[in-house]
Design a protein around this motif. Structure first.
Motif, mmCIF file in Angstrom:
data_model
loop_
_atom_site.group_PDB
_atom_site.id
_atom_site.type_symbol
_atom_site.label_atom_id
_atom_site.label_comp_id
_atom_site.label_asym_id
_atom_site.label_seq_id
_atom_site.Cartn_x
_atom_site.Cartn_y
_atom_site.Cartn_z
ATOM 1 N N SER A 146 7.135 0.806 -31.202
ATOM 2 C CA SER A 146 7.268 -0.590 -31.603
ATOM 3 C C SER A 146 7.428 -1.448 -30.352
ATOM 4 O O SER A 146 7.703 -0.929 -29.257
ATOM 5 N N GLU A 147 7.298 -2.743 -30.499
ATOM 6 C CA GLU A 147 7.482 -3.639 -29.357
ATOM 7 C C GLU A 147 8.900 -3.527 -28.806
ATOM 8 O O GLU A 147 9.100 -3.571 -27.588
ATOM 9 N N GLU A 148 9.867 -3.353 -29.684
ATOM 10 C CA GLU A 148 11.258 -3.219 -29.241
ATOM 11 C C GLU A 148 11.463 -1.913 -28.476
ATOM 12 O O GLU A 148 12.129 -1.885 -27.434
ATOM 13 N N GLU A 149 10.907 -0.817 -28.992
ATOM 14 C CA GLU A 149 11.026 0.467 -28.296
ATOM 15 C C GLU A 149 10.357 0.412 -26.923
ATOM 16 O O GLU A 149 10.872 0.945 -25.936
ATOM 17 N N ARG A 150 9.225 -0.244 -26.865
ATOM 18 C CA ARG A 150 8.517 -0.393 -25.588
ATOM 19 C C ARG A 150 9.337 -1.254 -24.614
ATOM 20 O O ARG A 150 9.460 -0.924 -23.431
ATOM 21 N N ARG A 151 9.922 -2.323 -25.137
ATOM 22 C CA ARG A 151 10.722 -3.215 -24.284
ATOM 23 C C ARG A 151 11.903 -2.464 -23.678
ATOM 24 O O ARG A 151 12.219 -2.637 -22.493
ATOM 25 N N ILE A 152 12.558 -1.637 -24.474
ATOM 26 C CA ILE A 152 13.714 -0.886 -23.989
ATOM 27 C C ILE A 152 13.315 0.044 -22.849
ATOM 28 O O ILE A 152 13.997 0.120 -21.816
ATOM 29 N N GLN A 153 12.194 0.738 -22.993
ATOM 30 C CA GLN A 153 11.756 1.626 -21.917
ATOM 31 C C GLN A 153 11.393 0.839 -20.660
ATOM 32 O O GLN A 153 11.677 1.278 -19.535
ATOM 33 N N ILE A 154 10.775 -0.305 -20.829
ATOM 34 C CA ILE A 154 10.423 -1.146 -19.681
ATOM 35 C C ILE A 154 11.688 -1.585 -18.943
ATOM 36 O O ILE A 154 11.754 -1.543 -17.707
ATOM 37 N N GLU A 155 12.708 -1.979 -19.702
ATOM 38 C CA GLU A 155 13.963 -2.411 -19.076
ATOM 39 C C GLU A 155 14.652 -1.249 -18.365
ATOM 40 O O GLU A 155 15.179 -1.405 -17.258
ATOM 41 N N LYS A 197 13.539 -0.255 -14.854
ATOM 42 C CA LYS A 197 13.912 -1.130 -13.734
ATOM 43 C C LYS A 197 15.185 -0.663 -13.044
ATOM 44 O O LYS A 197 15.512 -1.116 -11.957
#
Length: 202
Positions: A179-188, A191
């Motif tokens: 999901s977009e949220e799951e992807r966002r968490i991995q991106i964060e 970092k």
């Protein structure tokens, strides 16, 4: 499954099962499942705990479960499984693996182990917390905190021998399924350098 490598590169096949899956040069003996440090780790089937160890290899904190409810587990087998990243050398089975006999589930990089040898656990029981433990239980530097998971046909197995691709038995969520949220968490998470702020020694 992971999007990023240990050093933060976007290579979603990197955590798959294969002989040269790591940049065409190095094998990977299980699958890597994204998990923030301290995420509960569950038994996926009724099992007996056969080892709880801190490995001197990059496995770090480990637990091995002997599958007791073989019928339930083996009924999960996807007989039509095709490796998604075969072009990157992902494979279905290593040498000498057998689906017919005893099976084992192996968990690594744990930060805390909450069971002991001889315990009987059921599907859904918490057995550990995820982490970034590696060589001798020391924290390793990474930008992709994860659980390393293997399925074996022997309790002790070296390399790809006596192991299969866990995606044959468990539902793997590949990168395009996030999901977009799951992807966002991995991106964060990619970092942050998980080293100075999460030093542990098992």
């Amino acid at each position: 499954m992971l999007i990023f490598t240990r050093w933060g590169g976007a290579k979603p096949w990197h955590g798959s099962f294969g002989e040269k899956i790591r940049d065409g040069a190095r094998k990977h003996t299980g699958i890597d499942i994204f998990a923030k440090i301290g995420t509960p780790v569950y038994a996926c089937v009724k099992s007996e705990v056969v080892t709880v160890e801190v490995s001197e290899s990059m496995y770090g904190g480990t637990i091995c479960l002997k599958v007791l409810d073989s019928d339930t587990f083996k009924n999960k087998r996807n007989h039509s499984f095709v490796p998604k990243y075969s072009n990157k050398t992902e494979i279905a089975e290593g040498p000498e693996f057998s689906h017919e006999g005893q099976l084992y589930c192996f968990y690594a990089h744990l930060s805390q182990m909450d069971v002991k040898k001889g315990d009987i656990v059921n599907a859904g029981d918490i057995i550990a917390l995820s982490g970034t433990s590696g060589d001798g239980g020391k924290t390793f530097r990474t930008r992709n905190p994860h659980l390393h998971f293997e399925i074996r046909s022997t309790k002790v197995a070296s390399g790809l021998n006596n192991k299969c691709n866990p995606c044959i038995y468990v539902d793997c969520k590949y990168d395009e399924m996030l999901s977009e949220e799951e992807r966002r968490i991995q991106i964060e998470e990619a970092k942050e350098d998980y080293f100075q702020s999460h030093q542990t020694k098992l």
